[in-house]
Design a protein around this motif. Sequence first.
Motif, PDB file in Angstrom:
ATOM      1  N   GLU A 148      86.507 -38.103 -33.864  1.00 25.08           N
ATOM      2  CA  GLU A 148      86.827 -36.852 -34.550  1.00 25.08           C
ATOM      3  C   GLU A 148      86.230 -35.707 -33.746  1.00 25.08           C
ATOM      4  O   GLU A 148      85.025 -35.621 -33.569  1.00 25.08           O
ATOM      5  CB  GLU A 148      86.273 -36.836 -35.974  1.00 25.08           C
ATOM      6  CG  GLU A 148      86.686 -35.595 -36.730  1.00 25.08           C
ATOM      7  CD  GLU A 148      86.317 -35.644 -38.202  1.00 25.08           C
ATOM      8  OE1 GLU A 148      86.316 -34.573 -38.820  1.00 25.08           O
ATOM      9  OE2 GLU A 148      86.033 -36.729 -38.717  1.00 25.08           O
ATOM     10  N   VAL A 176      87.458 -44.465 -34.145  1.00 21.60           N
ATOM     11  CA  VAL A 176      88.102 -43.170 -34.324  1.00 21.60           C
ATOM     12  C   VAL A 176      87.175 -42.083 -33.790  1.00 21.60           C
ATOM     13  O   VAL A 176      85.984 -42.073 -34.069  1.00 21.60           O
ATOM     14  CB  VAL A 176      88.405 -42.924 -35.821  1.00 21.60           C
ATOM     15  CG1 VAL A 176      88.968 -41.538 -36.038  1.00 21.60           C
ATOM     16  CG2 VAL A 176      89.370 -43.969 -36.339  1.00 21.60           C
ATOM     17  N   ARG A 221      91.325 -36.279 -35.886  1.00 22.36           N
ATOM     18  CA  ARG A 221      90.895 -37.661 -35.684  1.00 22.36           C
ATOM     19  C   ARG A 221      91.879 -38.377 -34.764  1.00 22.36           C
ATOM     20  O   ARG A 221      93.084 -38.292 -34.942  1.00 22.36           O
ATOM     21  CB  ARG A 221      90.837 -38.401 -37.022  1.00 22.36           C
ATOM     22  CG  ARG A 221      89.719 -37.926 -37.892  1.00 22.36           C
ATOM     23  CD  ARG A 221      89.595 -38.807 -39.115  1.00 22.36           C
ATOM     24  NE  ARG A 221      88.605 -38.236 -40.007  1.00 22.36           N
ATOM     25  CZ  ARG A 221      88.847 -37.901 -41.258  1.00 22.36           C
ATOM     26  NH1 ARG A 221      90.042 -38.092 -41.781  1.00 22.36           N
ATOM     27  NH2 ARG A 221      87.898 -37.384 -41.984  1.00 22.36           N
TER      28      ARG A 221
END
Length: 152
Positions: free
Chosen positions: A38, A36, A52
């Motif tokens: 961000e 992920v 995200r």
Amino acid sequence: MSYVATRDGRRDRSAAHRAPAVPDRIDDLHGNSLGVLEVPHHMACGHASRRRYDLEDPAQLRHAYEQVLCEAAGCGEVEDLINPAMLRRVWRDLHLPVRVREAWETRHPSLRRTVNRAADTTRTPGARPAGRGFARRGRTPVARTSTVRSSA
């Protein structure tokens, strides 16, 4: 809403008015290619869950890279967030402003978009291809015949 003057005297520091952040070498990028991503708050406002992006989802990957390339305040942010292999893979699919794309392709000519068209040199630019206009995919045209019914 109160007005707060910028300390450095610049009137507008938004991404639309500053030059895109383009590192000198693509190989200096060291962002993750899995997991992920961000992005910082100044790139995408809102709750952290809206900032995200799942890098394994192609649509989210493209959107995250578009955000970073357009909104990064400096080369350090680009280097931390973008992965060089992923950038090369999705470059031609990114929807970027012309000034951002030109800045990156000028500094890194290997990213230049290639046009994958059939070798048709007889067409003039802007001309429509010969054919019957729009056709629905998977359907064959049906010849229409008029029939006259006789009334008895």
